[in-house]
Design an enzyme around this catalytic site. Structure first.
Site, PDB file in Angstrom:
ATOM      1  N   GLY A 115       0.814  -1.202   0.000  1.00 42.76           N
ATOM      2  CA  GLY A 115       0.000   0.000   0.000  1.00 42.76           C
ATOM      3  C   GLY A 115       0.847   1.251   0.000  1.00 42.76           C
ATOM      4  N   ASP A 148     -11.407   6.686   2.041  1.00 38.82           N
ATOM      5  CA  ASP A 148     -10.663   5.886   1.057  1.00 38.82           C
ATOM      6  C   ASP A 148     -11.344   4.548   0.838  1.00 38.82           C
ATOM      7  OD1 ASP A 148      -8.686   5.448  -0.814  1.00 38.82           O
ATOM      8  OD2 ASP A 148      -7.280   4.588   0.617  1.00 38.82           O
ATOM      9  N   VAL A 153       1.662  -5.404   3.708  1.00 39.81           N
ATOM     10  CA  VAL A 153       0.839  -6.248   4.569  1.00 39.81           C
ATOM     11  C   VAL A 153       1.298  -7.690   4.416  1.00 39.81           C
ATOM     12  CG1 VAL A 153      -1.499  -6.992   5.141  1.00 39.81           C
ATOM     13  CG2 VAL A 153      -1.111  -4.673   4.296  1.00 39.81           C
ATOM     14  N   PHE A 161       1.410   3.255   2.364  1.00 41.24           N
ATOM     15  CA  PHE A 161       2.132   3.501   3.603  1.00 41.24           C
ATOM     16  C   PHE A 161       2.896   2.289   4.090  1.00 41.24           C
ATOM     17  CE2 PHE A 161      -1.549   6.447   3.932  1.00 41.24           C
ATOM     18  CZ  PHE A 161      -0.827   7.595   3.720  1.00 41.24           C
ATOM     19  N   GLY A 162       2.951   1.213   3.329  1.00 40.04           N
ATOM     20  CA  GLY A 162       3.702   0.048   3.760  1.00 40.04           C
ATOM     21  C   GLY A 162       3.146  -1.231   3.174  1.00 40.04           C
TER      22      GLY A 162
END
Length: 654
Positions: free
Chosen positions: A348, A464, A353, A350-351
């Site tokens: 994503g 979102d 998973v 932001f990082g």
């Protein structure tokens, strides 16, 4: 006066030459001659040269959706209005003759013209193009130093163009490379974007310029919103340039007397001492700030590690959640097999998973936020704040979190069927969905949103909502996830405004994308898009590449108007679905994507309409056709997660 006249004649000659580059987008369908779009395009191109005037920049639009055309013309900042008008007129005629695509751009030495069926004004999209003349330039004798001096010049020009308002996003200048060689440079941006976006575009262009041409005597890189060029002979009007002095330059003659040398050394040592002292002071100040940040993070870590699992609200108050626990980095690392690629579920903004298995055998999903990312830190705190107070069967459950040094983690319940987009947009998995399952997913999303908007202790706007953020458990129960962008509303608050527009194009409501205004109706719009995607099996973002219509919403609206609702339905669902039920859902979806937020239903209204076949439905108006495209996105991320964050003061979708 003589040299001025020669310069003008030279510029006029260049304006009549061949274009540097013409780009007729192969990704969009061609328009038909004498079609409404073609007629609108002719009107638009004809208006550019007449309206560009002395400013050297003009953008406009002609017609109505779905045949609306947007256009832009830009002239080089050092030419007069007459030459500008001639160049734009020729470019407009050439692009009309040479391109039949619905999106095209042509660059001349002195101007550029662009048109598109998509709204592109105020958006920075970098796509570097290289004129053929780059390959004809000779190599320089000292490429390493030449590259250094060139970079210094172009960086200075970029700062001038982007951040000095009087420059109108144009700068040209020269720098001495040797006693016999001078490097001339020029940079320019279209004036519909901000200074920061201009600088970002130029920075990308200069990266490409360095890769292609830094060892050559000249080079040019062109993009939609900016262009850069350099050469060893002057190619621009002298009145517009300024001199850039390279720090290592010795000056005229190349020789210095002893007393001058001593003076320079002493002055340099003094300046160095002052700068060193200043840097040390700044360093200590920064260390102090870092220590404060570290203390606050340690405090948060200690609070999270306590038996009551304490975390912090946006107002600095403490809240407790018996179910939210702190997990150590070692535990998380072991659970995810040291974050192995085989356990990676998605990527994503932001990082990443990862899937993990705890020592007790329970499966978890671990979101590892990007290191040293302010967005990641904000998202980390925001998600803890949200989930600690939100519990619902249609929201993904946050089991715990981790904070250790630069590492930040959020631990969720593991959803074995992953995200909704993997089912509705994948031809193989799509076949596993029947209408009853799809209807259950729609109802699950609606219940989750109803809880967020009206039934929880907080009033939460997700901001979102998209299929990537709808997760499915082993029973295909839909659960809303990813609250990093969410905002809490006060009890009596209905709307809010922000300059930091976050979300994903294709799902953003027009009032939010255009002006940063968001409310519960913003989430309603996103829900409507998802509903139409589930019914059709087609992705909203990227729909412009099909020949059906300009957007998914336009396609749905056209078929609805013609009474052909079942043509909108995915063929895999037609066999088992009730046409009345699907038609009702399509009607609700179109109501949710109305352009005016006041015309959209609330989530409680949606639940009533979905649950009652006898309740009469309002007729939808023409929806907002147009949620546009995001700034350049890595295609590899499209099936897992999309870029969630853009920094634009104003974004206007089509």
């Amino acid at each position: 006066m003589f040299f001025f006249i020669i310069s003008i004649l030279f510029l006029h000659h260049v304006s009549g030459s061949d274009p540097l580059f013409t780009w007729c987008s192969p990704g969009f369908q061609d328009y038909s001659l004498n079609s409404t779009f073609h007629n609108n395009l002719e009107l638009l191109l004809g208006s550019l040269s007449g309206n560009i005037s002395a400013s050297g920049f003009y953008n406009t639009s002609t017609g109505e959706d779905p045949d609306k055309v947007y256009g832009l013309a830009l002239c080089r900042g050092d030419i007069n209005s007459t030459i500008c008008k001639d160049c734009v007129e020729k470019a407009s005629q050439d692009i009309l003759n040479n391109c039949k695509s619905q999106d095209a751009i042509i660059w001349y030495d002195l101007c550029q013209v662009r048109y598109s069926f998509q709204m592109f004004i105020s958006m920075m999209v970098y796509t570097g193009k290289y004129p053929d003349e780059n390959n004809q330039a000779k190599n320089v004798s000292d490429p390493a130093r030449f590259s250094q001096v060139l970079t210094y010049l172009m960086n200075n020009l970029s700062n001038e163009a982007a951040f000095v308002p009087i420059k109108n996003m144009f700068a040209s200048g020269e720098i001495e490379f040797s006693q016999k060689i001078t490097i001339y440079g020029l940079v320019q941006c279209t004036r519909d974007i901000s200074g920061t976006l201009c600088y970002n575009c130029l920075n990308s262009a200069l990266g490409d310029l360095g890769a292609c041409c830094s060892s050559r005597e000249s080079g040019t890189v062109l993009s939609r919103t900016c262009n850069v060029r350099f050469g060893l002979s002057q190619f621009f009007n002298t009145s517009s340039q300024y001199l850039v002095v390279y720090p290592t330059s010795k000056g005229a003659g190349g020789k210095l007397k002893t007393w001058m040398l001593v003076l320079i050394i002493c002055a340099s040592v003094f300046v160095l001492a002052v700068l060193t002292g200043f840097c040390i002071a700044c360093f200590h100040k920064k260390q102090g700030e870092d220590r404060d940040d570290e203390k606050s993070e340690k405090m948060l870590l200690q609070q999270l590690a306590t038996p009551k699992s304490v975390t912090i609200t946006q107002d600095g108050e403490l809240i407790s959640s018996e179910e939210l626990v702190f997990m150590s980095f070692a535990t998380i690392k072991f659970a995810t097999d040291d974050f192995s690629d085989s356990n990676k579920l998605g990527q994503g903004g932001f990082g990443s998973v990862y899937k993990g298995v705890l020592p007790d055998g329970n499966e978890i999903a671990v979101k590892r936020l990007s290191r040293k990312s302010w967005q990641g830190t904000e998202e980390f705190k925001n998600e803890i704040i949200m989930i600690a107070k939100l519990q619902h069967k249609n929201l993904v459950k946050l089991l715990g979190c981790g904070l250790e040094g630069e590492e930040k983690f959020l631990i969720y319940e593991y959803m074995s069927n992953q995200s909704l987009d993997k089912f509705i947009f994948d031809s193989e998995k799509r076949s596993q969905l029947d209408w009853n399952t799809c209807y259950g997913i729609i109802m699950g999303i609606a219940r989750g949103l109803l809880y967020l908007h009206e039934e929880s202790r907080l009033r939460v706007i997700h901001r979102d909502l998209k299929p990537n953020n709808i997760l499915l458990d082993h029973d295909m129960v839909a659960k809303i996830s990813d609250f990093g962008m969410a905002r809490i509303f006060c009890e009596n608050q209905n709307t809010a405004n922000t300059k930091r527009v976050v979300g994903t194009y294709g799902y953003m409501a027009p009032e939010y994308a255009m002006g940063g205004l968001f409310s519960v109706k913003s989430d309603i719009f996103s829900f409507g898009v998802i509903l139409l995607e589930i019914i059709s099996g087609k992705r909203s973002s990227g729909f412009y590449a099909t020949k059906l219509a300009s957007t998914l919403l336009a396609y749905a609206w056209n078929l609805w108007n013609e009474g052909k609702e079942m043509e909108f339905v995915d063929p895999l669902l037609k066999a088992e679905c009730l046409s009345s039920e699907v038609s009702r859902c399509m009607n609700i979806g179109l109501l949710c994507v109305q352009e005016d937020p006041e015309d959209r239903p609330t989530m409680s209204d949606v639940m009533v309409l979905l649950g009652s076949e006898s309740m009469s439905l309002a007729q939808p108006k023409k929806p907002a056709f147009s949620v546009g495209r995001s700034i350049k996105v890595d295609p590899s991320l499209m099936t897992t997660s999309s870029v969630n964050h853009i920094m634009l003061s104003t974004v206007q979708p089509r």
